[in-house]
Design an enzyme around this catalytic site. Structure first.
Site, short mmCIF file in Angstrom:
data_model
loop_
_atom_site.label_atom_id
_atom_site.label_comp_id
_atom_site.label_asym_id
_atom_site.label_seq_id
_atom_site.Cartn_x
_atom_site.Cartn_y
_atom_site.Cartn_z
N LEU A 98 -21.70 -82.94 -83.72
CA LEU A 98 -23.02 -83.64 -85.28
C LEU A 98 -24.68 -83.56 -84.26
CD1 LEU A 98 -21.12 -86.83 -85.09
CD2 LEU A 98 -21.26 -85.51 -87.01
N PRO A 99 -25.85 -83.91 -85.45
CA PRO A 99 -27.05 -83.45 -84.44
C PRO A 99 -27.38 -84.28 -83.89
CG PRO A 99 -27.13 -83.13 -86.88
CD PRO A 99 -25.13 -84.45 -86.16
N THR A 128 -24.93 -81.70 -78.28
CA THR A 128 -25.91 -82.05 -76.91
C THR A 128 -26.63 -83.05 -77.75
OG1 THR A 128 -26.15 -79.79 -77.18
CG2 THR A 128 -28.09 -80.78 -76.52
N LYS A 151 -25.68 -79.13 -69.21
CA LYS A 151 -26.41 -78.86 -70.66
C LYS A 151 -28.05 -79.33 -70.47
CE LYS A 151 -26.93 -77.74 -74.66
NZ LYS A 151 -26.38 -76.28 -75.27
N LYS A 159 -35.49 -79.26 -79.02
CA LYS A 159 -34.83 -80.04 -78.73
C LYS A 159 -34.21 -80.50 -77.58
CE LYS A 159 -29.96 -82.11 -80.17
NZ LYS A 159 -29.09 -81.80 -80.96
P1 NAD Z 1 -25.69 -78.67 -87.91
O1 NAD Z 1 -26.34 -79.57 -88.34
O2 NAD Z 1 -25.40 -77.11 -88.55
O3 NAD Z 1 -23.59 -79.48 -87.51
C1 NAD Z 1 -24.06 -80.54 -87.86
C2 NAD Z 1 -22.72 -81.54 -88.91
O4 NAD Z 1 -23.34 -82.56 -88.57
C3 NAD Z 1 -23.56 -81.36 -90.76
O5 NAD Z 1 -22.33 -80.36 -91.59
C4 NAD Z 1 -23.97 -82.10 -90.50
O6 NAD Z 1 -23.68 -82.66 -92.38
C5 NAD Z 1 -22.60 -83.23 -89.77
N1 NAD Z 1 -22.92 -84.95 -90.27
C6 NAD Z 1 -24.06 -85.23 -89.66
N2 NAD Z 1 -23.47 -86.39 -89.95
C7 NAD Z 1 -22.20 -86.94 -90.00
C8 NAD Z 1 -21.66 -87.96 -90.13
N3 NAD Z 1 -22.50 -89.67 -90.40
N4 NAD Z 1 -20.90 -88.16 -90.02
C9 NAD Z 1 -20.27 -86.61 -90.33
N5 NAD Z 1 -20.82 -85.60 -90.61
C10 NAD Z 1 -22.11 -85.77 -90.13
O7 NAD Z 1 -25.95 -78.00 -86.49
P2 NAD Z 1 -25.13 -77.34 -84.98
O8 NAD Z 1 -25.57 -76.61 -85.36
O9 NAD Z 1 -23.62 -77.34 -85.39
O10 NAD Z 1 -25.23 -78.30 -84.04
C11 NAD Z 1 -24.26 -79.60 -83.61
C12 NAD Z 1 -24.48 -79.83 -81.94
O11 NAD Z 1 -24.33 -79.02 -81.50
C13 NAD Z 1 -25.94 -80.33 -81.60
O12 NAD Z 1 -25.80 -81.53 -81.02
C14 NAD Z 1 -26.95 -78.71 -81.08
O13 NAD Z 1 -27.79 -79.27 -80.44
C15 NAD Z 1 -25.49 -78.15 -80.44
N6 NAD Z 1 -25.53 -77.00 -80.55
C16 NAD Z 1 -26.18 -76.20 -80.88
C17 NAD Z 1 -26.06 -74.88 -81.60
C18 NAD Z 1 -26.40 -73.65 -81.88
O14 NAD Z 1 -26.58 -72.59 -81.90
N7 NAD Z 1 -26.32 -73.88 -82.89
C19 NAD Z 1 -25.87 -74.23 -79.48
C20 NAD Z 1 -25.61 -75.44 -78.52
C21 NAD Z 1 -25.13 -77.27 -78.88
#
Ligand code: NAD
Length: 296
Positions: A65-66, A96, A171, A246
């Protein structure tokens, strides 16, 4: 094979969920975005219409999740995971989030009879899709033991960093170092070029000298020396400025509550904050190079 609930099928979660399915797990997938659920079903998951549907009967709940507020709400809010999961279920949050939020979540989970581990990842969407993420876990031994086979289906390097929240601590400390080293690498290439060296010559020397680091040898911010780096595609991410910002903000918050001095971490946060404020949140974080050259 386990019955797994997967919540959060975004950029990262979609690939991770697909890899759990590929490994033979029965994965019940939920996201607020119906299109994301549809895409997960195409990769082998079972659609869940709500958290309740995803979690009922699951042995493990994986979330991606975000931010911390989403994690706390999804697990412990009204109609959240904890309301429907069987006692003893493992909550495995790979998002994260702040160290404090991860520790709060673990405390709530434990008090309600669940196991919980924080397991944030290193590696972007390519690693999520390929199943080659690095996981750094915090939580009790029993949670880590149950998490390991699930994480192995999504990643290559799995570490137990200690108690709850230690995964998040690893992390953000790592990513703070990455932000600092990237800015330093950009400044070094820019200085060398201004003094008359071309990027390849400086790379050849510094990459086998004491300035060598990952930001240089795997992700060189100057176009040319490392063909796969975003510098060769006009700094399209990769890892965006917004994501680095972030993580640096999380590091700053954690440093403040722990009383740790992070002078360079704060400077790195300022530099990425400035890029963000000027509309470059979507630029790769190595785009600091472009800014130093006056090309933004
Ligand atoms: P994203 O925004 O693409 O995905 C998050 C998903 O969570 C979305 O599909 C959203 O609809 C869903 N969501 C939000 N609230 C919700 C709820 N209450 N119930 C159900 N679903 C819900 O984000 P991401 O890029 O996939 O990143 C996710 C996590 O991973 C973050 O914490 C980010 O910091 C971490 N991260 C991302 C990357 C990257 O390169 N994208 C790398 C390492 C870590």
């Amino acid at each position: 094979m386990a019955k797994i609930a997967f919540i959060g099928l975004g950029n990262m979660g979609s690939g991770m969920c697909a890899n759990l399915c590929k490994a033979g797990h029965e994965v019940h997938a939920f996201d607020l975005n119906h299109e994301a659920v549809k895409a997960a079903v195409e990769k082998g998951a079972v659609a869940a219409a709500s958290v309740m549907h995803a979690v009922t009967g699951a042995e493990v709940v994986v979330s991606m999740l975000p931010a911390g507020k989403h994690v706390l709400t999804v697990y412990f809010g009204d109609e959240g995971v904890a309301a429907y999961a069987e006692p003893g279920t493992l909550f495995l949050d790979c998002s994260t989030i702040a160290v404090e939020d991860a520790r709060e979540a673990a405390k709530l989970a434990e008090a309600a009879g669940f196991l919980m581990a924080d397991a944030p990842v290193s590696g972007g969407t390519a690693a999520a899709n390929a199943g080659t993420l690095t996981f750094m876990c915090g939580g009790p031994d029993a949670a880590f033991a149950k998490a390991r086979p699930v994480l192995e289906a999504m990643g290559k390097n799995i570490f137990h960093a200690g108690a709850s929240g230690n995964g998040q601590a690893a992390k953000i400390a790592n990513n703070m170092l990455l932000g600092i080293s990237m800015i330093g690498t950009c400044e070094a290439f820019n200085l060398a070029e201004k003094l008359g060296l071309d990027a390849q010559t400086f790379f050849d020397i510094s990459s086998v000298s004491s300035g060598q680091c990952w930001s240089m040898t795997s992700y060189c911010p100057a176009p040319g020396p490392v063909p796969t780096s975003p510098a060769n595609r006009d700094y399209t991410p990769g890892f965006a400025v917004a994501m680095m910002l972030k993580d640096l903000r999380l590091a700053a918050g954690a440093a403040q509550s722990a009383g740790a001095k992070i002078t360079l971490g704060e400077m790195a946060e300022k530099i990425y904050d400035d890029l963000d404020a000027r509309g470059f949140a979507g630029l790769d974080f190595s785009g600091v190079m472009k800014d130093l050259k006056g090309d933004l």
